[in-house]
Scaffold this motif. Structure first.
Motif, short mmCIF file in Angstrom:
data_model
loop_
_atom_site.label_atom_id
_atom_site.label_comp_id
_atom_site.label_asym_id
_atom_site.label_seq_id
_atom_site.Cartn_x
_atom_site.Cartn_y
_atom_site.Cartn_z
N LEU A 36 0.83 -1.21 0.00
CA LEU A 36 0.00 0.00 0.00
C LEU A 36 0.86 1.26 0.00
N ASP A 37 1.96 1.25 0.76
CA ASP A 37 2.88 2.40 0.76
C ASP A 37 3.50 2.61 -0.61
N LEU A 38 3.91 1.52 -1.26
CA LEU A 38 4.49 1.62 -2.61
C LEU A 38 3.45 2.14 -3.61
N GLN A 39 2.23 1.65 -3.49
CA GLN A 39 1.16 2.10 -4.38
C GLN A 39 0.91 3.60 -4.19
N LEU A 40 0.86 4.06 -2.96
CA LEU A 40 0.66 5.48 -2.69
C LEU A 40 1.82 6.30 -3.24
N ALA A 41 3.03 5.81 -3.09
CA ALA A 41 4.19 6.52 -3.62
C ALA A 41 4.11 6.64 -5.14
N LEU A 42 3.67 5.57 -5.79
CA LEU A 42 3.52 5.62 -7.25
C LEU A 42 2.42 6.59 -7.67
N GLU A 43 1.31 6.57 -6.94
CA GLU A 43 0.17 7.42 -7.30
C GLU A 43 0.46 8.90 -7.07
N THR A 44 1.37 9.21 -6.17
CA THR A 44 1.66 10.62 -5.87
C THR A 44 3.01 11.08 -6.41
N HIS A 45 3.70 10.25 -7.16
CA HIS A 45 5.01 10.61 -7.71
C HIS A 45 4.83 11.74 -8.72
N PRO A 46 5.60 12.83 -8.62
CA PRO A 46 5.42 13.99 -9.51
C PRO A 46 5.52 13.65 -10.99
N ALA A 47 6.42 12.77 -11.37
CA ALA A 47 6.57 12.43 -12.79
C ALA A 47 5.32 11.73 -13.32
N LEU A 48 4.69 10.94 -12.47
CA LEU A 48 3.50 10.22 -12.91
C LEU A 48 2.26 11.10 -12.89
N LEU A 49 2.26 12.14 -12.06
CA LEU A 49 1.11 13.03 -11.98
C LEU A 49 0.94 13.85 -13.25
N ARG A 50 2.01 14.05 -14.01
CA ARG A 50 1.94 14.85 -15.24
C ARG A 50 1.34 14.07 -16.40
N GLN A 51 1.24 12.76 -16.27
CA GLN A 51 0.69 11.94 -17.35
C GLN A 51 -0.83 12.01 -17.33
N PRO A 52 -1.46 11.93 -18.51
CA PRO A 52 -2.93 11.93 -18.54
C PRO A 52 -3.44 10.64 -17.90
N PRO A 53 -4.62 10.70 -17.27
CA PRO A 53 -5.17 9.50 -16.64
C PRO A 53 -5.53 8.45 -17.69
N PRO A 54 -5.50 7.17 -17.32
CA PRO A 54 -5.88 6.13 -18.28
C PRO A 54 -7.34 6.28 -18.66
N PRO A 55 -7.70 5.85 -19.87
CA PRO A 55 -9.10 5.96 -20.29
C PRO A 55 -10.01 5.11 -19.39
N ALA A 56 -11.23 5.60 -19.22
CA ALA A 56 -12.20 4.88 -18.40
C ALA A 56 -12.57 3.57 -19.09
#
Length: 94
Positions: A35-55
């Motif tokens: 869960l900690d690793l998942q949170l780190a990935l979800e809040t990583h600045p480089a990943l936040l700049r990417q568009p969200p995956p399609p629904a």
């Protein structure tokens, strides 16, 4: 199975190395670490700049959309660094 628990104990940094912990405690530490690793990935600045995956699209019952190509399990079960694959490790622990 005990070898797998020993390996988890070595790999998860939140498990105290000099304290006796039960298998349930090991699993709790593993879940928390994931869960900690998942949170780190979800809040990583480089990943936040990417568009969200399609629904996901909903399809009528009985129809199946074309699935994207899957990564073979053999590619997923390899460790390029080789740091965690030691002789005697079971395939079940990978």
């Amino acid at each position: 199975m005990n070898d797998c628990y020993s390996r988890l104990r070595r790999l998860v940094p939140t498990i105290p190395p000099n304290k006796k912990v039960s298998k349930v405690e090991i699993l709790q530490h593993v879940i928390d670490y994931i869960l900690d690793l998942q949170l780190a990935l979800e809040t990583h600045p480089a990943l936040l700049r990417q568009p969200p995956p399609p629904a996901p699209q909903h399809h009528p019952a009985g129809t199946c959309p074309a699935a994207p190509p899957r990564t073979p399990l053999t590619a997923l079960n390899t460790d390029p660094a080789g740091a965690v694959n030691k002789q005697g490790d079971s395939i079940l622990c990978r």
